[in-house]
Design a protein around this motif. Sequence first.
Motif, PDB file in Angstrom:
ATOM      1  N   GLY A  20      51.675  38.473  49.137  1.00  0.00           N
ATOM      2  CA  GLY A  20      53.026  38.288  48.615  1.00  0.00           C
ATOM      3  C   GLY A  20      53.972  39.423  48.968  1.00  0.00           C
ATOM      4  N   TYR A  21      55.048  39.534  48.183  1.00  0.00           N
ATOM      5  CA  TYR A  21      56.120  40.476  48.489  1.00  0.00           C
ATOM      6  C   TYR A  21      56.306  41.540  47.412  1.00  0.00           C
ATOM      7  CZ  TYR A  21      57.145  36.764  51.810  1.00  0.00           C
ATOM      8  OH  TYR A  21      57.048  35.831  52.807  1.00  0.00           O
ATOM      9  N   THR A  22      55.406  41.573  46.440  1.00  0.00           N
ATOM     10  CA  THR A  22      55.450  42.590  45.391  1.00  0.00           C
ATOM     11  C   THR A  22      54.022  43.034  45.075  1.00  0.00           C
ATOM     12  OG1 THR A  22      55.358  40.876  43.664  1.00  0.00           O
ATOM     13  CG2 THR A  22      57.552  41.652  44.341  1.00  0.00           C
ATOM     14  N   PRO A  23      53.827  44.195  44.464  1.00  0.00           N
ATOM     15  CA  PRO A  23      52.488  44.640  44.103  1.00  0.00           C
ATOM     16  C   PRO A  23      51.815  43.626  43.165  1.00  0.00           C
ATOM     17  CG  PRO A  23      54.064  46.427  43.872  1.00  0.00           C
ATOM     18  CD  PRO A  23      54.862  45.189  44.091  1.00  0.00           C
ATOM     19  N   SER A  24      50.519  43.410  43.368  1.00  0.00           N
ATOM     20  CA  SER A  24      49.796  42.441  42.547  1.00  0.00           C
ATOM     21  C   SER A  24      48.375  42.944  42.294  1.00  0.00           C
ATOM     22  CB  SER A  24      49.747  41.079  43.237  1.00  0.00           C
ATOM     23  OG  SER A  24      48.937  41.148  44.405  1.00  0.00           O
ATOM     24  N   GLN A  25      47.604  42.140  41.556  1.00  0.00           N
ATOM     25  CA  GLN A  25      46.219  42.500  41.270  1.00  0.00           C
ATOM     26  C   GLN A  25      45.373  42.555  42.547  1.00  0.00           C
ATOM     27  OE1 GLN A  25      44.910  43.609  38.426  1.00  0.00           O
ATOM     28  NE2 GLN A  25      47.005  43.525  37.589  1.00  0.00           N
ATOM     29  N   ALA A  26      45.793  41.840  43.581  1.00  0.00           N
ATOM     30  CA  ALA A  26      45.077  41.901  44.861  1.00  0.00           C
ATOM     31  C   ALA A  26      45.135  43.324  45.421  1.00  0.00           C
ATOM     32  CB  ALA A  26      45.685  40.908  45.847  1.00  0.00           C
ATOM     33  N   ASP A  27      46.312  43.957  45.310  1.00  0.00           N
ATOM     34  CA  ASP A  27      46.458  45.352  45.761  1.00  0.00           C
ATOM     35  C   ASP A  27      45.602  46.290  44.913  1.00  0.00           C
ATOM     36  OD1 ASP A  27      48.779  45.277  47.837  1.00  0.00           O
ATOM     37  OD2 ASP A  27      49.551  44.113  46.149  1.00  0.00           O
ATOM     38  N   VAL A  28      45.603  46.062  43.600  1.00  0.00           N
ATOM     39  CA  VAL A  28      44.813  46.900  42.688  1.00  0.00           C
ATOM     40  C   VAL A  28      43.329  46.807  43.021  1.00  0.00           C
ATOM     41  CG1 VAL A  28      44.136  47.260  40.281  1.00  0.00           C
ATOM     42  CG2 VAL A  28      46.516  46.686  40.837  1.00  0.00           C
ATOM     43  N   HIS A  29      42.852  45.590  43.281  1.00  0.00           N
ATOM     44  CA  HIS A  29      41.438  45.346  43.575  1.00  0.00           C
ATOM     45  C   HIS A  29      40.992  46.127  44.813  1.00  0.00           C
ATOM     46  CE1 HIS A  29      37.697  43.296  43.182  1.00  0.00           C
ATOM     47  NE2 HIS A  29      37.818  42.603  44.306  1.00  0.00           N
ATOM     48  N   VAL A  30      41.812  46.059  45.870  1.00  0.00           N
ATOM     49  CA  VAL A  30      41.466  46.749  47.114  1.00  0.00           C
ATOM     50  C   VAL A  30      41.641  48.256  46.945  1.00  0.00           C
ATOM     51  CG1 VAL A  30      42.039  47.001  49.559  1.00  0.00           C
ATOM     52  CG2 VAL A  30      42.122  44.741  48.483  1.00  0.00           C
ATOM     53  N   PHE A  31      42.707  48.664  46.260  1.00  0.00           N
ATOM     54  CA  PHE A  31      42.975  50.084  46.042  1.00  0.00           C
ATOM     55  C   PHE A  31      41.801  50.760  45.330  1.00  0.00           C
ATOM     56  CE2 PHE A  31      44.464  53.581  43.415  1.00  0.00           C
ATOM     57  CZ  PHE A  31      45.236  54.332  44.293  1.00  0.00           C
ATOM     58  N   ASN A  32      41.283  50.105  44.303  1.00  0.00           N
ATOM     59  CA  ASN A  32      40.181  50.683  43.529  1.00  0.00           C
ATOM     60  C   ASN A  32      38.893  50.800  44.335  1.00  0.00           C
ATOM     61  OD1 ASN A  32      41.721  51.072  41.225  1.00  0.00           O
ATOM     62  ND2 ASN A  32      41.248  49.055  40.381  1.00  0.00           N
ATOM     63  N   ALA A  33      38.810  50.038  45.414  1.00  0.00           N
ATOM     64  CA  ALA A  33      37.595  50.082  46.237  1.00  0.00           C
ATOM     65  C   ALA A  33      37.657  51.182  47.295  1.00  0.00           C
ATOM     66  CB  ALA A  33      37.377  48.723  46.907  1.00  0.00           C
ATOM     67  N   ILE A  34      38.821  51.816  47.440  1.00  0.00           N
ATOM     68  CA  ILE A  34      38.987  52.905  48.402  1.00  0.00           C
ATOM     69  C   ILE A  34      38.907  54.229  47.647  1.00  0.00           C
ATOM     70  CG2 ILE A  34      40.524  53.955  50.103  1.00  0.00           C
ATOM     71  CD1 ILE A  34      41.745  51.212  50.554  1.00  0.00           C
ATOM     72  N   THR A  35      38.018  55.115  48.085  1.00  0.00           N
ATOM     73  CA  THR A  35      37.773  56.366  47.350  1.00  0.00           C
ATOM     74  C   THR A  35      38.849  57.423  47.586  1.00  0.00           C
ATOM     75  OG1 THR A  35      36.370  57.141  49.175  1.00  0.00           O
ATOM     76  CG2 THR A  35      35.284  55.993  47.323  1.00  0.00           C
ATOM     77  N   SER A  36      39.498  57.396  48.775  1.00  0.00           N
ATOM     78  CA  SER A  36      40.534  58.389  49.063  1.00  0.00           C
ATOM     79  C   SER A  36      41.474  57.839  50.126  1.00  0.00           C
ATOM     80  CB  SER A  36      39.914  59.713  49.554  1.00  0.00           C
ATOM     81  OG  SER A  36      39.194  59.497  50.758  1.00  0.00           O
ATOM     82  N   GLU A  37      42.585  58.523  50.287  1.00  0.00           N
ATOM     83  CA  GLU A  37      43.581  58.058  51.258  1.00  0.00           C
ATOM     84  C   GLU A  37      43.008  58.060  52.673  1.00  0.00           C
ATOM     85  OE1 GLU A  37      47.754  59.706  53.114  1.00  0.00           O
ATOM     86  OE2 GLU A  37      47.388  60.014  50.966  1.00  0.00           O
ATOM     87  N   PRO A  38      42.987  56.903  53.328  1.00  0.00           N
ATOM     88  CA  PRO A  38      42.390  56.800  54.670  1.00  0.00           C
ATOM     89  C   PRO A  38      43.371  57.234  55.753  1.00  0.00           C
ATOM     90  CG  PRO A  38      43.088  54.656  53.917  1.00  0.00           C
ATOM     91  CD  PRO A  38      43.422  55.612  52.813  1.00  0.00           C
ATOM     92  N   ALA A  39      43.400  58.506  56.070  1.00  0.00           N
ATOM     93  CA  ALA A  39      44.373  59.048  57.020  1.00  0.00           C
ATOM     94  C   ALA A  39      44.218  58.467  58.416  1.00  0.00           C
ATOM     95  CB  ALA A  39      44.250  60.573  57.073  1.00  0.00           C
ATOM     96  N   SER A  40      43.010  58.010  58.766  1.00  0.00           N
ATOM     97  CA  SER A  40      42.766  57.484  60.115  1.00  0.00           C
ATOM     98  C   SER A  40      43.342  56.095  60.312  1.00  0.00           C
ATOM     99  CB  SER A  40      41.260  57.464  60.405  1.00  0.00           C
ATOM    100  OG  SER A  40      40.594  56.650  59.446  1.00  0.00           O
ATOM    101  N   HIS A  41      43.822  55.480  59.243  1.00  0.00           N
ATOM    102  CA  HIS A  41      44.421  54.144  59.333  1.00  0.00           C
ATOM    103  C   HIS A  41      45.835  54.238  58.740  1.00  0.00           C
ATOM    104  CE1 HIS A  41      40.104  53.343  59.605  1.00  0.00           C
ATOM    105  NE2 HIS A  41      40.428  52.240  60.265  1.00  0.00           N
TER     106      HIS A  41
END
Length: 211
Positions: A20-41
């Motif tokens: 979509g076009y606004t922050p949603s639970q989909a973003d939260v779900h993926v965000f929580n699965a990433i341990t730190s900011e992925p600088a290489s991407h």
Amino acid sequence: MSVDLAKLDQHLATRSYVEGYTPSQADVHVFNAITSEPASHPNVARWYKHIKSYSAEFSSLPGSSKAGEAFLGSASAPVDQEGDDEDIDLFGEDEEEDAEAERIKAERVAAYNAKKANKPKTVAKSVVTLEVKPWDDETDMEALEKSVRSIEKDGLVWGSSKLVAIGYGIKKLQITLVVEDEKISMDELQEQIGEFEDYVQSTDVAAMQKL
């Protein structure tokens, strides 16, 4: 659970959010699965910083986490080819939805412009009181007025008139007219009246009021 950062980075190259076009639970779900900011991407890093700013509001964001699952998998299991095909199909569906949204937007803009173009334009008009002074008390005022009224122009309508004494037996013609502002120049009209040199000494606009 691990995140397929390459796939997510490609997805976010043309989007601001997972879904979509606004922050949603989909973003939260993926965000929580990433341990730190992925600088290489870089696209994921940009998205990660943005979503992090909503951390205090995670529980109140709308939607579900379903769309985010497409980028999650086990740490050891490779992403299977069938899953990739499904993601590509989903990507295509998003593009189709974006194209449809743009089409609807374009139709609405076109309809608005057409409605605006067909709307009748208001014609600006003014009521003018014009005073025409003769040379002297021997000037034929009836002939003077007849000459003035002989002027015909698109956007000009002559109205009532009267003679007003100005002293020494001299009277001036006071005449009312209605003009369309875009079509009639009062300066040009006064110049044209002044061409009746046998009768007219000068002209003055005594009053002007917008209709």
